[in-house]
Design an enzyme around this catalytic site. Sequence first.
Site, PDB file in Angstrom:
ATOM      1  N   GLU A 157      30.462  38.384  99.873  1.00 53.54           N
ATOM      2  CA  GLU A 157      30.003  39.764 100.092  1.00 53.54           C
ATOM      3  C   GLU A 157      28.492  39.724  99.970  1.00 53.54           C
ATOM      4  O   GLU A 157      27.943  39.579  98.882  1.00 53.54           O
ATOM      5  CB  GLU A 157      30.638  40.720  99.085  1.00 53.54           C
ATOM      6  CG  GLU A 157      30.657  42.162  99.580  1.00 53.54           C
ATOM      7  CD  GLU A 157      29.548  43.006  99.021  1.00 53.54           C
ATOM      8  OE1 GLU A 157      28.439  42.951  99.593  1.00 53.54           O
ATOM      9  OE2 GLU A 157      29.771  43.709  98.036  1.00 53.54           O
ATOM     10  N   VAL A 204      21.140  33.149 100.085  1.00 52.34           N
ATOM     11  CA  VAL A 204      21.813  32.312  99.092  1.00 52.34           C
ATOM     12  C   VAL A 204      23.271  32.089  99.498  1.00 52.34           C
ATOM     13  O   VAL A 204      23.813  30.996  99.337  1.00 52.34           O
ATOM     14  CB  VAL A 204      21.716  32.941  97.693  1.00 52.34           C
ATOM     15  CG1 VAL A 204      22.497  32.104  96.677  1.00 52.34           C
ATOM     16  CG2 VAL A 204      20.255  33.062  97.259  1.00 52.34           C
ATOM     17  N   GLY A 205      23.906  33.125 100.042  1.00 52.72           N
ATOM     18  CA  GLY A 205      25.298  33.004 100.458  1.00 52.72           C
ATOM     19  C   GLY A 205      25.500  31.938 101.514  1.00 52.72           C
ATOM     20  O   GLY A 205      26.483  31.182 101.480  1.00 52.72           O
ATOM     21  N   GLY A 222      26.042  38.401  96.722  1.00 45.19           N
ATOM     22  CA  GLY A 222      24.600  38.269  96.569  1.00 45.19           C
ATOM     23  C   GLY A 222      23.915  38.308  97.921  1.00 45.19           C
ATOM     24  O   GLY A 222      24.446  38.837  98.902  1.00 45.19           O
ATOM     25  N   SER A 223      22.724  37.726  97.989  1.00 49.88           N
ATOM     26  CA  SER A 223      21.933  37.783  99.210  1.00 49.88           C
ATOM     27  C   SER A 223      22.531  36.902 100.294  1.00 49.88           C
ATOM     28  O   SER A 223      23.223  35.916 100.020  1.00 49.88           O
ATOM     29  CB  SER A 223      20.495  37.334  98.921  1.00 49.88           C
ATOM     30  OG  SER A 223      20.432  35.941  98.684  1.00 49.88           O
ATOM     31  N   THR A 224      22.234  37.251 101.542  1.00 50.86           N
ATOM     32  CA  THR A 224      22.720  36.467 102.669  1.00 50.86           C
ATOM     33  C   THR A 224      22.128  35.062 102.649  1.00 50.86           C
ATOM     34  O   THR A 224      22.823  34.079 102.942  1.00 50.86           O
ATOM     35  CB  THR A 224      22.366  37.176 103.989  1.00 50.86           C
ATOM     36  OG1 THR A 224      23.069  38.431 104.044  1.00 50.86           O
ATOM     37  CG2 THR A 224      22.756  36.337 105.194  1.00 50.86           C
TER      38      THR A 224
END
Length: 486
Positions: free
Chosen positions: A261, A243-244, A239-241
């Site tokens: 990823e 949220v990651g 997902g998005s950086t």
Amino acid sequence: MTRPPVRSISNLVPNIISGKEVASAKLQIPVLSPNAPYETLHHYTSFPVSPESISELSSIVQSGFKTWSNTSETERIKIFTRAIELLQQRRHELIESQLEIGMPMWFAGFNVDGFIGQVQEYINMLGNSSSTSIIPSAETDLAMAVRSPIGPVLSISPWNAPVLLAGRSIMAPLAAGCSVIVKPAEKSPKCAYLLVKCFLDAGVPGNVLQLVNVKPQENAVFIDKLLGTGVIRKLNFTGSTLVGKSIAATAGSHLVPCLLELGGKNASIVCPDADIDQAVGKITWSGWSHKGQICMSTDVAYIHESVYDEFKSKLVTVAREIAQDPDYLIPQRDLVGTTKVVNLIEDALNKGASLTFGEFSKQEIESSGIIKPIILENVIKGMELYDQESFGPVFSIEKYSNINQVIDKINHSPYGLKSAIWSRNVFEAIKLAKQIETGGVHINNSTVHDEPTVPHGGLKSSGIGRFNSRWGIDDFTVVKSITVNQ
């Protein structure tokens, strides 16, 4: 294009716990279509995030790990082979589940066929690899390094490629011998449901694979509470950086390792000796396909000054041709909203960027909900788009004279997922590729490149770890040393 008929399923997507579908009339969340008037496609039932339910879930997945890790590779291969048969039989249904959330037909088909290829590659790895290596030891009679499954896994996947990304988040840990809890995106719960059903129907035991849908506002609490049980041994998130990083921080507080990823700010480099026609077509496709909502989409193309004018002229011609195809290039209502993309484009234009192709009207976009494909020029440092991933149908072009400066720009970016080099001198391109700090470099090809046999993942803020083939299996194993003295 006529869409094939599919089997009808319930309008309520359930959780699947211990092989049983569990639904609650009190915990139903609507899934809306991406287009006005935003009709309800179906509902999903939310998992109750309570101490009792978290404890029960962790106990199930722990017992599932004992079951699955002791299942022979031969038996697992039989189950995965049956899963391929079911995926092929239910291909139309899997495609339809993606079309209804706004995915173009070609990409929906690619998702399904790509995942089937991944399952086959993992089967190949299980049948042709050894988990044990004999290693030198001066102190013992025999020393071995043994790869063992790491334990129960929590897999979290996004909506933009829901079959392929949810599928790999299931298949990689299963192939390694781990039990799995699948938490899909709230915009695409049906896709994950259909995948989990395929694996369970193929013979994966009910305590090995769980499907859990969670309310968006309860995601953070669910993850923290589940990891706090100490049962989950690895988390994988795509997902998005932004949220990651948040999820990684939570996992880190529990000392749970992650495979991440995340987003990319992917660059293509066009060298003086490049095949311009080929580069123009592929770069445009790479920037706009699936509305630019692919983590590997091309965000910027660096063009050598000696071929810049030729490239730009041909780029505009090609852009006019393919921007007319509404099936897979012009977005309808963006599933994640248009605000971010609009703000990035507006900021760049206000600070001196120019439109090379396309038109931009904030009022028209806000009224229609449609962002048509755009190409920008003169995007420089200080503009938000210079450093940020747009995740929309927009990319920029930039003239360069010094290749080393271009490599420095790419390497200084916080992202590091994909890049591409266009050159007829392949050996020189390989030398350049080795200097670029991205997880994948594709010479004379698109930045959008992911196939079952090739390791996939990023560096820096684009992620940690690798999916696909033996690298995907290894990421869900631990290395244990065993020594023997007589």
